[in-house]
Motif scaffolding. Structure first.
Motif, short mmCIF file in Angstrom:
data_model
loop_
_atom_site.label_atom_id
_atom_site.label_comp_id
_atom_site.label_asym_id
_atom_site.label_seq_id
_atom_site.Cartn_x
_atom_site.Cartn_y
_atom_site.Cartn_z
N PRO A 351 0.83 -1.22 0.00
CA PRO A 351 0.00 0.00 0.00
C PRO A 351 0.86 1.27 0.00
O PRO A 351 1.08 1.89 1.04
CB PRO A 351 -0.81 -0.14 1.29
CG PRO A 351 0.07 -0.93 2.21
CD PRO A 351 0.84 -1.88 1.34
N ILE A 352 1.36 1.63 -1.17
CA ILE A 352 2.17 2.83 -1.29
C ILE A 352 1.24 4.01 -1.65
O ILE A 352 0.56 3.98 -2.68
CB ILE A 352 3.26 2.68 -2.36
CG1 ILE A 352 4.16 1.48 -2.04
CG2 ILE A 352 4.07 3.96 -2.49
CD1 ILE A 352 4.90 1.60 -0.74
N GLY A 353 1.21 4.99 -0.79
CA GLY A 353 0.36 6.16 -1.04
C GLY A 353 1.03 7.13 -2.03
O GLY A 353 2.25 7.24 -2.08
N PHE A 387 11.68 1.70 0.34
CA PHE A 387 10.81 1.06 1.32
C PHE A 387 11.21 -0.39 1.61
O PHE A 387 10.36 -1.24 1.91
CB PHE A 387 9.35 1.09 0.80
CG PHE A 387 8.90 2.47 0.41
CD1 PHE A 387 8.77 3.46 1.36
CD2 PHE A 387 8.62 2.76 -0.92
CE1 PHE A 387 8.36 4.74 0.99
CE2 PHE A 387 8.20 4.02 -1.30
CZ PHE A 387 8.08 5.02 -0.35
N GLU A 388 12.51 -0.68 1.51
CA GLU A 388 12.99 -2.02 1.83
C GLU A 388 12.68 -2.34 3.29
O GLU A 388 12.98 -1.55 4.20
CB GLU A 388 14.49 -2.14 1.58
CG GLU A 388 14.87 -2.11 0.12
CD GLU A 388 16.38 -2.22 -0.07
OE1 GLU A 388 17.10 -2.24 0.96
OE2 GLU A 388 16.82 -2.28 -1.23
N GLY A 389 12.12 -3.54 3.51
CA GLY A 389 11.80 -3.96 4.87
C GLY A 389 10.55 -3.31 5.42
O GLY A 389 10.26 -3.45 6.61
N ARG A 390 9.80 -2.57 4.61
CA ARG A 390 8.59 -1.90 5.09
C ARG A 390 7.39 -2.38 4.30
O ARG A 390 7.47 -2.68 3.12
CB ARG A 390 8.72 -0.38 4.95
CG ARG A 390 9.78 0.21 5.86
CD ARG A 390 9.88 1.70 5.69
NE ARG A 390 8.59 2.37 5.83
CZ ARG A 390 8.40 3.68 5.71
NH1 ARG A 390 9.44 4.46 5.43
NH2 ARG A 390 7.21 4.20 5.86
N ALA A 391 6.27 -2.38 4.96
CA ALA A 391 5.04 -2.86 4.31
C ALA A 391 4.31 -1.76 3.57
O ALA A 391 3.48 -2.03 2.71
CB ALA A 391 4.11 -3.48 5.35
N GLN A 392 4.60 -0.52 3.90
CA GLN A 392 3.89 0.59 3.26
C GLN A 392 4.80 1.82 3.18
O GLN A 392 5.89 1.84 3.75
CB GLN A 392 2.62 0.93 4.05
CG GLN A 392 2.88 1.35 5.49
CD GLN A 392 1.58 1.57 6.25
OE1 GLN A 392 0.50 1.25 5.75
NE2 GLN A 392 1.69 2.07 7.46
N GLY A 393 4.34 2.81 2.49
CA GLY A 393 5.12 4.04 2.33
C GLY A 393 4.32 5.11 1.60
O GLY A 393 3.16 4.91 1.22
N ARG A 394 4.99 6.24 1.36
CA ARG A 394 4.30 7.36 0.73
C ARG A 394 5.26 8.08 -0.21
O ARG A 394 6.43 8.32 0.13
CB ARG A 394 3.80 8.33 1.79
CG ARG A 394 3.06 9.54 1.26
CD ARG A 394 2.36 10.24 2.44
NE ARG A 394 3.32 10.59 3.47
CZ ARG A 394 3.87 11.81 3.63
NH1 ARG A 394 3.54 12.78 2.79
NH2 ARG A 394 4.73 12.05 4.58
#
Length: 467
Positions: A351-353, A387-394
């Motif tokens: 879920p990248i905003g 966003f390595e290691g992250r489930a989401q970002g913006r």
């Protein structure tokens, strides 16, 4: 001296005083050519004083040719008792050539004999010169009036033609005599337009280069350029109009051909953009097909990068194809569509905003293509590394304009970059491409590594002026 003689003497003195104070030359002839009394104006013109003149003959002061003319006129007055009027070319006391209008009138005794002649002379040199200048001016005007290709006209306020130049026949097929005395509305293609035109002229007093359609004698519609102005009467109120008509048929024909040619080129260019877009999409589809058969994740990623770059160029041509302006596109619409497509295609299930802050900016195709490729590389880079290691970002994409400089910025809230990171020195093919494309735009790439969290890349470049 008796009272009667005294009265006569006084009247004679009054008459002399009156004659000496007028500009008109006056003298009397006691016999043919023999001076009697003269007034001061005549004495000053001839040179000698009055007493000297009164002891001589008039012809004593004239050149032989003029003396002979005066002798003939004297004979007419004294022998035939008829008044005469004539012009005489003489020199005054200062040697100036003058033209005199002379009148010689006999004064008869009760028995019918000529007692004396009363002569007057008016200097008409200036008047003759003015008349000659006026005549030459009228001749020049008449020559210009009859030879000009444009049509000069005058009308009364209701449109009644009072004067029109001969060139009207070449323009409309009517001789001037066929138009003079007629209302100008008889020659308008649409007489209803005359009233609107007249009201405009009354409001402005002057109209320049208005396009008016007139009707030729053969029924053909003739486009003309009309310039006219109001003419005022003695009371200062509008009394009529005067103006000039010029045939602009050739110009209108050229403009119509140019419009048709331009329309044809626009259709052709639209078709070219459409075909380029389709061809690029075909290439992208071929890359996708090739990618699906590669069997190597690394090769598939390379094919996907190339595919996205090609699609970013295809979108430029699609925007131009849809736009009414085939030379410029709205960067806001283009960036909005491309950014959403890239995030949707590359974020996969994460879920990248996406946040957009976009101003309306018009750019040329030469700027739109590099902008699209830069945006593709920066968004792809953020989605791949931030966003390595992250489930989401913006991701935040913005475009702005300040004093002729456009600014395209891509920011993220990911892990950021090292403080000493330099895009120009990066070994990443994507960032190397961004740097080169920025140079192509005559701009520069900047990295704000202080953005916390994440990183912010921006490209600033000057807009190309519209032609």
């Amino acid at each position: 001296m008796s009272e009667r003689e005294q009265l006569l003497t006084e009247r004679n003195e009054e008459q002399k005083l009156l004659l000496d104070n007028i500009d008109l030359q006056v003298w009397f002839l006691r016999a043919p050519d023999l001076y009697g009394a003269v007034n001061q104006a005549h004495a000053e013109f001839m040179g000698p004083d009055k007493a000297f003149l009164e002891r001589h003959r008039l012809t004593d002061f004239l050149p032989p040719e003029e003396a002979n003319r005066f002798a003939c006129h004297n004979a007419t007055v004294f022998r035939f008792r008829e008044p005469v009027s004539f012009s005489s070319f003489q020199q005054d006391a200062r040697g100036r050539a003058r033209i005199l209008s002379i009148r010689m009138t006999p004064r008869l005794s009760p028995g019918g004999a000529v007692e004396y002649a009363i002569c007057t002379a008016e200097d008409i040199t200036k008047r003759i010169a003015a008349e000659q200048r006026l005549r030459r001016s009228e001749e020049r005007f008449r020559g210009m009036f009859e030879s000009i290709r444009d049509v000069y006209y005058r009308t009364e306020l209701n449109g009644l033609i009072t004067l029109i130049s001969p060139s009207a026949e070449a323009l409309l097929g009517y001789a001037p005599g066929e138009m003079t005395g007629h209302l100008s509305t008889e020659f308008w293609a649409d007489p209803r337009e005359f009233e609107t035109f007249r009201e405009l002229l009354l409001a402005r007093s002057d109209i320049r280069d208005a396009t008016i359609l007139l009707r030729h004698k053969n029924g053909q519609i003739i486009p003309t350029s009309m310039s006219c102005r109001l003419e005022l009467g003695p009371d200062g109120e509008p009394a009529g109009t005067s103006g000039v008509l010029r045939d602009i048929s050739e110009r209108v024909s050229i403009e119509e051909r140019l419009r048709a040619s331009l329309k044809e080129k626009e259709v052709m260019l639209t078709e070219i953009h459409h075909r380029v877009k389709n061809n690029l999409q075909v290439i992208s589809s071929l890359l996708q097909l090739q990618s699906s058969q590669a069997g190597d994740p690394q090769l598939e990623a390379l094919f996907a990068e190339s595919q996205n770059r090609i699609l970013s160029m295809a979108y430029v041509h699609e925007e131009l194809y849809k736009s009414g302006d085939l030379a410029h596109i709205n960067l806001k619409d283009y960036v909005q569509r491309l950014a959403r497509r890239l995030v949707q295609a590359l974020a996969h299930t994460r879920p990248i905003g996406l946040e957009l802050a976009l101003q309306d900016i018009q750019v040329t195709i030469d700027q739109a293509v590099p902008c699209g490729l830069i945006l593709n590389e920066l968004i792809s880079n953020a989605l791949e590394h931030a966003f390595e290691g992250r489930a989401q970002g913006r991701i935040i994409v913005s475009i702005s304009l300040d004093h002729g400089l456009a600014r395209l910025m891509v920011s993220d809230d990911g892990k950021g970059v090292p403080a000493d990171f330099d895009p120009a020195s990066s070994t990443s093919l994507g960032l190397q491409l961004v740097v080169r494309l920025a140079r192509q735009l005559r701009g520069r790439v900047e990295l704000d590594s202080q953005t916390k969290p994440g990183a912010s890349f921006s490209v600033e470049f000057p807009l190309q002026a519209k032609p």
